[in-house]
Design an enzyme around this catalytic site. Structure first.
Site, mmCIF file in Angstrom:
data_model
loop_
_atom_site.group_PDB
_atom_site.id
_atom_site.type_symbol
_atom_site.label_atom_id
_atom_site.label_comp_id
_atom_site.label_asym_id
_atom_site.label_seq_id
_atom_site.Cartn_x
_atom_site.Cartn_y
_atom_site.Cartn_z
ATOM 1 N N ARG A 70 1.036 -1.249 -0.017
ATOM 2 C CA ARG A 70 -0.132 0.106 -0.014
ATOM 3 C C ARG A 70 0.877 1.254 -0.001
ATOM 4 O O ARG A 70 0.661 2.252 -0.666
ATOM 5 C CB ARG A 70 -1.020 0.046 1.146
ATOM 6 C CG ARG A 70 -2.038 -1.235 0.941
ATOM 7 C CD ARG A 70 -3.186 -1.204 1.983
ATOM 8 N NE ARG A 70 -3.864 -2.362 1.706
ATOM 9 C CZ ARG A 70 -4.667 -3.105 2.482
ATOM 10 N NH1 ARG A 70 -4.701 -2.723 3.684
ATOM 11 N NH2 ARG A 70 -5.211 -4.160 2.010
ATOM 12 N N GLU A 86 -13.245 -13.971 11.242
ATOM 13 C CA GLU A 86 -13.361 -13.155 9.924
ATOM 14 C C GLU A 86 -13.342 -14.148 8.507
ATOM 15 O O GLU A 86 -12.171 -14.460 7.995
ATOM 16 C CB GLU A 86 -12.452 -12.137 9.857
ATOM 17 C CG GLU A 86 -12.444 -11.353 8.636
ATOM 18 C CD GLU A 86 -11.241 -10.265 8.307
ATOM 19 O OE1 GLU A 86 -10.378 -10.228 9.116
ATOM 20 O OE2 GLU A 86 -11.429 -9.712 7.299
ATOM 21 N N LYS A 105 -16.811 -11.190 12.052
ATOM 22 C CA LYS A 105 -16.274 -10.082 10.880
ATOM 23 C C LYS A 105 -16.647 -10.758 9.512
ATOM 24 O O LYS A 105 -15.730 -11.121 9.122
ATOM 25 C CB LYS A 105 -15.094 -9.692 11.179
ATOM 26 C CG LYS A 105 -14.477 -8.664 10.227
ATOM 27 C CD LYS A 105 -13.006 -8.253 10.596
ATOM 28 C CE LYS A 105 -12.471 -7.283 9.752
ATOM 29 N NZ LYS A 105 -11.614 -6.358 10.348
ATOM 30 N N SER A 136 -14.323 -3.835 5.245
ATOM 31 C CA SER A 136 -14.877 -3.097 4.008
ATOM 32 C C SER A 136 -14.271 -3.658 2.769
ATOM 33 O O SER A 136 -15.113 -3.372 1.712
ATOM 34 C CB SER A 136 -14.213 -1.759 4.259
ATOM 35 O OG SER A 136 -12.758 -1.646 4.344
ATOM 36 N N GLY A 137 -13.252 -4.575 2.725
ATOM 37 C CA GLY A 137 -13.220 -5.367 1.694
ATOM 38 C C GLY A 137 -12.746 -4.800 0.291
ATOM 39 O O GLY A 137 -12.720 -5.273 -0.693
ATOM 40 N N GLY A 138 -12.382 -3.420 0.365
ATOM 41 C CA GLY A 138 -11.819 -2.796 -0.830
ATOM 42 C C GLY A 138 -13.149 -2.030 -1.353
ATOM 43 O O GLY A 138 -13.105 -1.287 -2.588
ATOM 44 N N ARG A 159 -9.099 -0.484 5.062
ATOM 45 C CA ARG A 159 -9.001 0.535 4.175
ATOM 46 C C ARG A 159 -10.259 1.434 4.307
ATOM 47 O O ARG A 159 -10.136 2.537 3.822
ATOM 48 C CB ARG A 159 -9.120 -0.160 2.609
ATOM 49 C CG ARG A 159 -7.800 -0.987 2.611
ATOM 50 C CD ARG A 159 -7.931 -1.908 1.412
ATOM 51 N NE ARG A 159 -8.707 -3.029 2.031
ATOM 52 C CZ ARG A 159 -8.936 -4.313 1.159
ATOM 53 N NH1 ARG A 159 -8.609 -4.213 -0.381
ATOM 54 N NH2 ARG A 159 -9.646 -5.134 1.512
HETATM 55 P P1 13P Z 1 -10.461 -4.237 4.869
HETATM 56 O O1 13P Z 1 -11.652 -3.397 5.820
HETATM 57 O O2 13P Z 1 -9.464 -3.257 4.252
HETATM 58 O O3 13P Z 1 -11.423 -5.158 4.150
HETATM 59 O O4 13P Z 1 -9.721 -4.939 6.055
HETATM 60 C C1 13P Z 1 -10.424 -5.429 7.163
HETATM 61 C C2 13P Z 1 -9.602 -6.665 7.506
HETATM 62 O O5 13P Z 1 -9.273 -6.473 8.834
HETATM 63 C C3 13P Z 1 -8.774 -7.481 6.651
HETATM 64 O O6 13P Z 1 -8.546 -8.724 7.349
#
Ligand code: 13P
Length: 358
Positions: A33, A177, A219, A261-263, A294
C-alpha cells in the site's frame, strides 16, 4: 479466564455505537500500500504511519478497539511511549491479528487456506500478557467457476473455530473473519448463497469446538455483487440482502457483527452500514458495527504519503471516516455527514485497493 470477562469484552467492542479499526496489515501488505503511494517501504515509515493512527486525537470517541499486528504491538512512539500505553490511555481496547496468512490450498487450485494454528496457544498467552484483549483471524473464500469447494469452506471454518477456542481459553475474544471476496463476475445472489453456506459451516464448527457464542465477534463481508458483475445494486438492496443472509446463518447469542470493508470505498461501506441500521437496527439480535481497515485508513494514508507536515491533516481524515461509521451505526450517516466538505477529501479510490491481502 472467566466467561464473564470474555462476554464483557465482546460487548464493549460493539458498545456505544463505536467500532473497530483494523491496522493489522502484515508488513508485505503495508509495504504494498505504501509503494502504491510512493511511500518508502521501511520499518521507520511503517512505525511513523502507525504512530499517526494511534495518536489521532479523540479516536476513542468512535473506535472501541484497534487491531494490531505483531510488529505494531511491540512498537513505540518516537519519544519511546509504547503504542499499547497510548491505546489504553485513549480508552481503546487493543487486539492482535494472529493468523499467519492465507496460503494456496493443496489440491484446490484458486483457493486459500489460512495458516497459524501451530504454536498459537503460546503466542496467545504472550499477547494476553502484553495486554491484548481480543484477536483476529481471517479466512479467504474466492468465488469463481467451480469454487468455492466444500473442502476449502470446511477447512477454513474448522481453523477459525479451533483458533476461536484457543482464544477463549487464553481470555481473548476471537474476531472471526470469514471473508468472501468481492473480486469476480458473480452476482449478488451468488455472493449471498456462498456467504450463507460459509457462515453456516463456520457456526457448525464453532459449536463442535465448544466456542462460547456470547464471547466472540463475527467479522463478515457484506453481501455484494462481484466487482466485475455488470449488475451492481443500490445501497438499500445490498443492505436488505446482507441482513437477510445474516439472519439465516448467525445465532442470536452472538453480541456483534463488525463488517470488513473489503475494498469498497469508505463512503460506500458507511452508506451500506447506515442503510442496514436505518432499516433493521431495532429488530436485530446483534449489533451491526464495523471493523474496517481500508474503509477508514485509505484517505488518511493518501493525504499523509510519508510527509510529517501532513500528519495532522491525515489524522483529521482518519477521525472523519471513523465518525462517519459511528453515525452509520446509528443510521444517521447521510443526514449528518453528506455535504460535509471533508467528504470529498476523504474519498477512497476503490480501484487502487481491490485486492485484499491482509
Ligand atoms: P478491510 O476493511 O480493508 O477489508 O480490512 C479488514 C481486515 O481486517 C482484513 O482482515
Amino acid at each position: 479466564m472467566s466467561a464473564l470477562t470474555l462476554i464483557e469484552t465482546a460487548k464493549a467492542l460493539v458498545a456505544d455505537d463505536k467500532g473497530l479499526l483494523a491496522m493489522d496489515e502484515s508488513n508485505p501488505t503495508c509495504n504494498k500500500r505504501f509503494a502504491a503511494l510512493g511511500i518508502p517501504q521501511t520499518h521507520e515509515a511503517r512505525r511513523a504511519y502507525r504512530e499517526l493512527i494511534v495518536t489521532t486525537p479523540n479516536l476513542g470517541e468512535c473506535i472501541s478497539g484497534l487491531i494490531l499486528y505483531d510488529e505494531t504491538i511491540r512498537e513505540a512512539k518516537k519519544d519511546g511511549t509504547p503504542f499499547l500505553k497510548i491505546i489504553v490511555d485513549a480508552g481503546i481496547i487493543p487486539g492482535i491479528k494472529v493468523d499467519t496468512g492465507a496460503k494456496d490450498m493443496a489440491g484446490h487450485p484458486g483457493e486459500k487456506i489460512t495458516e497459524g494454528l501451530d504454536g498459537l496457544r503460546e503466542r496467545l498467552k504472550e499477547y494476553a500478557q502484553m495486554g491484548a484483549r481480543f484477536a483476529k483471524w481471517r479466512a479467504v473464500i474466492t468465488i469463481g467457476p467451480g469454487i468455492p469447494s466444500r473442502g476449502c469452506i470446511e477447512a477454513n471454518a474448522q481453523a477459525l473455530a479451533r483458533y476461536a477456542a484457543l482464544c477463549q481459553e487464553a481470555g481473548l475474544v476471537p474476531i472471526i473473519e470469514p471473508e468472501v471476496l468481492m473480486e469476480g463476475e458473480h452476482t449478488m445472489a451468488r455472493c449471498c448463497e456462498v456467504t450463507e453456506e460459509v457462515l453456516r459451516t463456520v457456526f457448525d464448527e464453532i459449536y463442535e469446538q465448544r466456542v462460547m457464542l456470547e464471547g466472540l465477534i463475527l467479522k463478515p463481508n457484506m453481501v455484494l455483487p462481484g466487482l466485475a458483475c455488470p449488475q451492481q445494486e443500490v445501497v438499500d438492496v445490498v443492505a436488505d440482502a446482507t441482513v437477510k443472509c445474516l439472519l439465516h446463518a448467525v445465532p442470536a447469542a452472538v453480541p456483534g457483527i463488525a463488517f470488513l470493508s473489503g475494498g469498497q470505498s469508505g463512503e460506500l461501506a458507511s452508506a451500506r452500514l447506515d442503510a442496514m441500521n436505518v432499516r433493521f437496527r431495532k429488530r436485530l439480535p446483534w449489533a451491526l458495527a464495523f471493523s474496517f481497515a481500508r474503509g477508514i485508513q485509505q484517505p488518511a494514508m493518501e493525504i499523509w504519503r510519508g510527509q510529517e507536515t501532513r500528519v495532522h491533516l491525515a489524522q483529521e481524515a482518519l477521525l472523519y471516516r471513523a465518525k462517519c461509521n459511528r453515525m452509520a451505526r446509528r443510521g444517521e450517516y447521510p443526514a449528518a455527514m453528506k455535504g460535509n466538505s471533508t467528504a470529498s477529501a476523504s474519498r477512497c479510490d476503490a480501484s487502487s485497493n481491490l485486492v485484499s491481502t491482509n
